[in-house]
Design a protein around this motif. Structure first.
Motif, PDB file in Angstrom:
ATOM      1  N   THR A 109       0.838  -1.199   0.000  1.00 23.44           N
ATOM      2  CA  THR A 109       0.000   0.000   0.000  1.00 23.44           C
ATOM      3  C   THR A 109       0.872   1.248   0.000  1.00 23.44           C
ATOM      4  O   THR A 109       2.070   1.203   0.271  1.00 23.44           O
ATOM      5  N   ARG A 110       0.235   2.369  -0.223  1.00 20.23           N
ATOM      6  CA  ARG A 110       0.945   3.641  -0.261  1.00 20.23           C
ATOM      7  C   ARG A 110       1.533   3.993   1.106  1.00 20.23           C
ATOM      8  O   ARG A 110       2.641   4.522   1.189  1.00 20.23           O
ATOM      9  N   GLU A 111       0.809   3.686   2.159  1.00 19.00           N
ATOM     10  CA  GLU A 111       1.362   4.006   3.473  1.00 19.00           C
ATOM     11  C   GLU A 111       2.494   3.051   3.846  1.00 19.00           C
ATOM     12  O   GLU A 111       3.452   3.447   4.517  1.00 19.00           O
ATOM     13  N   GLN A 112       2.407   1.799   3.405  1.00 14.76           N
ATOM     14  CA  GLN A 112       3.494   0.860   3.680  1.00 14.76           C
ATOM     15  C   GLN A 112       4.782   1.283   2.983  1.00 14.76           C
ATOM     16  O   GLN A 112       5.868   1.218   3.563  1.00 14.76           O
ATOM     17  N   TRP A 137      -0.806   5.173  12.500  1.00 13.00           N
ATOM     18  CA  TRP A 137       0.537   4.604  12.596  1.00 13.00           C
ATOM     19  C   TRP A 137       1.475   5.091  11.489  1.00 13.00           C
ATOM     20  O   TRP A 137       2.699   5.148  11.665  1.00 13.00           O
ATOM     21  N   SER A 138       0.896   5.493  10.324  1.00 15.62           N
ATOM     22  CA  SER A 138       1.737   5.895   9.196  1.00 15.62           C
ATOM     23  C   SER A 138       1.824   7.406   9.014  1.00 15.62           C
ATOM     24  O   SER A 138       2.490   7.874   8.089  1.00 15.62           O
ATOM     25  N   ALA A 139       1.161   8.181   9.896  1.00 16.87           N
ATOM     26  CA  ALA A 139       1.087   9.634   9.689  1.00 16.87           C
ATOM     27  C   ALA A 139       2.464  10.286   9.642  1.00 16.87           C
ATOM     28  O   ALA A 139       2.743  11.122   8.773  1.00 16.87           O
ATOM     29  N   ARG A 144      -4.281   3.415   2.127  1.00 21.98           N
ATOM     30  CA  ARG A 144      -4.445   1.969   1.994  1.00 21.98           C
ATOM     31  C   ARG A 144      -4.586   1.519   0.543  1.00 21.98           C
ATOM     32  O   ARG A 144      -4.768   0.332   0.283  1.00 21.98           O
ATOM     33  N   ALA A 145      -4.499   2.453  -0.371  1.00 24.28           N
ATOM     34  CA  ALA A 145      -4.568   2.087  -1.788  1.00 24.28           C
ATOM     35  C   ALA A 145      -3.278   1.365  -2.186  1.00 24.28           C
ATOM     36  O   ALA A 145      -2.190   1.680  -1.706  1.00 24.28           O
ATOM     37  N   SER A 146      -3.420   0.407  -3.061  1.00 28.33           N
ATOM     38  CA  SER A 146      -2.252  -0.360  -3.492  1.00 28.33           C
ATOM     39  C   SER A 146      -1.493   0.379  -4.594  1.00 28.33           C
ATOM     40  O   SER A 146      -2.024   1.250  -5.274  1.00 28.33           O
ATOM     41  N   LEU A 147      -0.249  -0.010  -4.752  1.00 31.21           N
ATOM     42  CA  LEU A 147       0.596   0.513  -5.823  1.00 31.21           C
ATOM     43  C   LEU A 147       0.571  -0.487  -6.973  1.00 31.21           C
ATOM     44  O   LEU A 147       0.793  -1.678  -6.763  1.00 31.21           O
ATOM     45  N   THR A 148       0.284  -0.017  -8.187  1.00 35.16           N
ATOM     46  CA  THR A 148       0.233  -0.944  -9.327  1.00 35.16           C
ATOM     47  C   THR A 148       1.613  -1.136  -9.938  1.00 35.16           C
ATOM     48  O   THR A 148       2.539  -0.356  -9.710  1.00 35.16           O
TER      49      THR A 148
END
Length: 542
Positions: free
Chosen positions: A464-467, A496-498, A521-525
């Motif tokens: 995800t974008r935050e990960q 947690w990701s802020a 939480r959106a995924s990276l393509t």
């Protein structure tokens, strides 16, 4: 998915920082232009259309072309140099786009004029060198055709003079006729492939005109067997890195008028004629060429070609289409040639550039032809950083998985293969035969990415974008700057990701969307990952 980088060239912290200098923006309206990777060389001649349209002609090809070759140089009847008006504005525009302008010198197939120029080569070469230097041109493409084979050594000497008198940074290339049978007779034999290659940057193999103007028998412009035989013979004389495959953007037609036998038509015109006169088409598998037939009746719409009205009657047209051009482009990879040349720009159909560079570079991703990230994917593939999920698929809109992300990070840092005997016992969901097993364990060992628990890595789980933000801000030891950190409506201060998102945002590494969200939480393509890699490539290759 692969990234090859030497650890000696990439210091870990610096490399990670440059690797993720991106804007993570999934808005499909934002389509960053790709930074072209070093793929196969591509050039095209410019001959048709008004010079005022040249810039737009080139722009239609996107990032595909490295060199454009306008017809600025011709020969007078006495063999002396004749120059058309050279456009400094066009040259400047091409240089802004990172493209070289290498005009071609033509004798317009006039045997006597060509031979006089070769006999007068010292004077012609002097004029060419002066014109190239004074007009900020990038070299010369020699295209003298239809001269007697007795001029073979003299022509090679002429090219040698050019090479000796021009700076090494200026291109000297030669268009040579196809010689599929290795004949030593006729004007085709005037080209000493080996000798010319030794004194030029490359040979542009004119692997077309298998059928020609005046040919009484309808046939293909460039059948695949003809093209392949031409390549094979050329490679007995020159190395593959000196050979550029010429492909045709035109067809030829035949009707009951013998004067018109083999007359040329642009591919755009062919398609228009088929549509206008409701023609029929078939694909000849033996030659890998399309064939069309149509009939012009008295009541039909009149069509003019080069100012001449097409006569009534039935026409047979041999031409090129996507299928036949792809078959030829595949030969570039098969024989590891330098690249391609084409005759000529503004004759191709608009969709040609959807696939041209992909196929020329050996990546047959049908799902990338019209995709917004085509250029970025091609750049990543050319660098060996990302490959397809199958031989003909890249899956650009599939989410990037943790296993893929681990592989990318490991390869980016040049860590591949450093730990050949890593024990994967720590992760129960990473089997001994998992495709990314070693890279996952190397990534863990170097602290690049950890499991989701002590014994699970979740290799197929999406990133995800935050990960991504958390991983990178940790590796880079980034701290948010209150003055520049973006405030995203969907990233609460206590999440947690802020802090990681703020750190990445304030350092200009990520961005949000027009509506003020980050979509953590959106995924990276996979396409977005390719775009990321394309954007950071200039920094990675410094």
């Amino acid at each position: 998915m692969y990234i090859r980088r030497s650890l000696a060239k990439l210091v870990a912290i610096v490399s990670i920082a440059t690797l993720m200098t991106l804007i993570l923006n999934e808005d499909e309206n934002v389509q960053a232009e790709a930074v072209a990777a070093q793929g196969k060389f591509n050039m095209s001649y410019m001959f048709f259309g008004s010079p005022s349209s040249y810039v737009s002609q080139v722009d239609k090809s996107g990032q595909t072309l490295d060199v454009v070759s306008p017809g600025y140089f011709h020969l007078n009847s006495d063999g002396s140099l004749q120059m058309d008006k050279i456009s400094s504005s066009f040259i400047n525009e091409m240089h802004k786009r990172g493209k070289k302008v290498v005009p071609f010198l033509s004798n317009d197939f006039d045997e006597q004029v060509g031979e006089k120029a070769i006999d007068n080569r010292e004077a012609v070469v002097k004029q060419l060198v002066e014109a190239i230097k004074s007009n900020n041109l990038d070299g010369i493409n020699m295209d003298i055709e239809n001269v007697d084979a007795t001029y073979r050594d003299k022509y090679t000497d002429m090219v040698k003079m050019l090479r000796n008198q021009l700076p090494s940074a200026k291109e000297v290339s030669v268009a040579v006729a196809s010689n599929p049978t290795g004949t030593t007779k006729g004007w085709v034999a005037a080209y000493d492939y080996k000798g010319l290659a030794a004194v030029s940057d490359y040979l542009m193999l004119m692997a077309y005109d298998e059928s020609y103007p005046g040919d009484t028998t309808p046939g293909p412009v460039a059948s695949l067997p003809f093209v392949e035989k031409s390549i094979r013979y050329a490679l007995t004389q020159v190395s593959p890195d000196k050979l550029v495959l010429g492909v045709p953007f035109y067809g030829r037609y035949w009707n009951q008028d013998p004067v018109s036998n083999g007359a040329g038509l642009s591919l755009q015109t062919v398609n228009k004629l088929i549509q206008t006169y409701k023609g029929t088409t078939r694909y000849d598998m033996a030659s890998e060429s399309p064939v069309a037939t149509f009939t012009i009746n008295p009541a039909d719409t009149e069509t003019k070609i080069n100012g001449k009205k097409l006569a009534l009657g039935t026409y047979t047209v041999w031409y090129e289409n996507e299928q036949s051009l792809k078959a030829k482009l595949k030969l570039v990879g098969k024989y590891d040639l330098k690249g391609t040349g084409s005759w000529s720009l503004n004759q191709e159909t608009a969709d040609t550039w959807d696939y041209y560079s992909l196929w020329a570079d050996g990546f047959y991703f049908a799902d990338m032809q019209k995709h917004w990230a085509k250029g970025d994917v091609l750049a990543a593939a050319n660098r060996g950083w990302m490959l397809g999920t199958a031989s003909d698929r890249f899956a650009p809109d599939a989410a990037l998985t943790r296993a893929e992300a681990a592989t990318i990070m490991v390869r980016a840092l040049g860590l591949s293969g450093e730990v050949a005997s890593i024990n994967a016992a720590g992760f129960k969901d990473v089997s001994a035969v998992h495709w990314a097993r070693q890279d996952i364990m190397i990534a863990k060992q170097h602290g690049l990415i950890q499991g989701i628990s002590d014994d699970r890595f979740a290799p197929d789980q999406v990133m995800t974008r935050e990960q991504i933000s958390a991983l990178l801000s940790r590796v880079l030891k980034l701290q948010p700057s209150g003055l520049t950190a973006a405030k995203f409506s969907d990233v609460p201060a206590g999440s947690w990701s802020a802090k990681a998102i703020a750190a990445m945002s304030s350092n200009g590494l990520v961005d949000g969307f027009a509506d003020g969200t980050f979509r953590p939480r959106a995924s990276l393509t996979r396409a977005e990952m390719a775009t990321l890699l394309s954007r950071v490539a200039p920094r990675l290759t410094k």
